[in-house]
Scaffold this motif. Sequence first.
Motif, PDB file in Angstrom:
ATOM      1  N   THR A  26      57.322  25.986  31.429  1.00 32.49           N
ATOM      2  CA  THR A  26      57.503  25.336  30.133  1.00 32.49           C
ATOM      3  C   THR A  26      56.344  25.482  29.611  1.00 32.49           C
ATOM      4  O   THR A  26      55.044  25.237  29.952  1.00 32.49           O
ATOM      5  CB  THR A  26      57.585  23.783  30.486  1.00 32.49           C
ATOM      6  N   ILE A  27      56.344  26.250  28.368  1.00 35.74           N
ATOM      7  CA  ILE A  27      55.251  26.427  27.444  1.00 35.74           C
ATOM      8  C   ILE A  27      55.491  25.714  25.965  1.00 35.74           C
ATOM      9  O   ILE A  27      56.431  25.962  25.430  1.00 35.74           O
ATOM     10  CB  ILE A  27      55.085  28.044  27.336  1.00 35.74           C
ATOM     11  N   GLN A  28      54.361  24.937  25.616  1.00 36.49           N
ATOM     12  CA  GLN A  28      54.737  24.294  24.306  1.00 36.49           C
ATOM     13  C   GLN A  28      53.854  24.994  23.340  1.00 36.49           C
ATOM     14  O   GLN A  28      52.773  25.649  23.521  1.00 36.49           O
ATOM     15  CB  GLN A  28      53.546  22.880  24.632  1.00 36.49           C
ATOM     16  N   ALA A  58      54.244  19.984  29.718  1.00 33.92           N
ATOM     17  CA  ALA A  58      54.273  21.551  29.598  1.00 33.92           C
ATOM     18  C   ALA A  58      53.091  22.183  30.492  1.00 33.92           C
ATOM     19  O   ALA A  58      52.110  21.742  30.614  1.00 33.92           O
ATOM     20  CB  ALA A  58      54.226  22.216  28.324  1.00 33.92           C
ATOM     21  N   ASP A  59      53.317  23.392  31.262  1.00 33.40           N
ATOM     22  CA  ASP A  59      52.487  24.091  32.159  1.00 33.40           C
ATOM     23  C   ASP A  59      51.528  24.563  31.127  1.00 33.40           C
ATOM     24  O   ASP A  59      50.291  24.878  31.863  1.00 33.40           O
ATOM     25  CB  ASP A  59      53.122  25.091  32.960  1.00 33.40           C
ATOM     26  N   ALA A  60      51.638  25.063  30.010  1.00 30.78           N
ATOM     27  CA  ALA A  60      50.689  25.413  29.097  1.00 30.78           C
ATOM     28  C   ALA A  60      50.772  25.304  27.661  1.00 30.78           C
ATOM     29  O   ALA A  60      52.171  25.023  27.278  1.00 30.78           O
ATOM     30  CB  ALA A  60      50.580  27.195  29.241  1.00 30.78           C
ATOM     31  N   THR A  61      50.036  25.335  26.727  1.00 32.86           N
ATOM     32  CA  THR A  61      50.039  25.048  25.213  1.00 32.86           C
ATOM     33  C   THR A  61      49.489  26.092  24.523  1.00 32.86           C
ATOM     34  O   THR A  61      48.203  26.493  24.997  1.00 32.86           O
ATOM     35  CB  THR A  61      49.605  23.624  25.021  1.00 32.86           C
ATOM     36  N   ALA A  90      44.535  28.438  23.465  1.00 35.27           N
ATOM     37  CA  ALA A  90      45.444  28.248  24.626  1.00 35.27           C
ATOM     38  C   ALA A  90      44.842  27.026  25.702  1.00 35.27           C
ATOM     39  O   ALA A  90      43.574  26.983  25.735  1.00 35.27           O
ATOM     40  CB  ALA A  90      45.809  29.367  25.217  1.00 35.27           C
ATOM     41  N   LEU A  97      50.156  32.067  30.923  1.00 35.64           N
ATOM     42  CA  LEU A  97      50.144  32.736  29.670  1.00 35.64           C
ATOM     43  C   LEU A  97      49.865  34.239  29.553  1.00 35.64           C
ATOM     44  O   LEU A  97      50.285  34.887  28.660  1.00 35.64           O
ATOM     45  CB  LEU A  97      48.928  31.882  28.712  1.00 35.64           C
ATOM     46  N   MET A 100      53.151  35.795  30.383  1.00 40.42           N
ATOM     47  CA  MET A 100      53.988  35.708  29.455  1.00 40.42           C
ATOM     48  C   MET A 100      54.009  36.867  28.598  1.00 40.42           C
ATOM     49  O   MET A 100      55.198  37.139  27.989  1.00 40.42           O
ATOM     50  CB  MET A 100      53.715  34.478  28.606  1.00 40.42           C
TER      51      MET A 100
END
Length: 108
Positions: A26-28, A58-61, A90, A97, A100
Amino acid sequence: MPSMREIMMAMPTMADPQKLARVNATIQFNFSGEEPGDYVLRVQDGQVTVRERNDPNADATIAAPSEVWKAIATGEMNPMTAFMMGKFKAAGNMALLMQMQGWFNTPG
């Protein structure tokens, strides 16, 4: 040029299912600037969904001005260069990321 919302909502159609087969993340995205908004990208077993909302777990933002992320999404700006130049921030799972970048086919 498409809107930030159009770019985000098109992400599932740009995803490469083979590269996402074993990804669960999940990425915000928090956008400021000309087109502010919050979006959550969810990848689960090759399926990609995008929702307009905030996910504090989220796992990352990624926090970026919308105009910067548009340039990245359309291939006009290299994401690593933009990050190194401080054009966006980030946090969280940085390895995720980095991965991604290869999940999506850029237009054109």
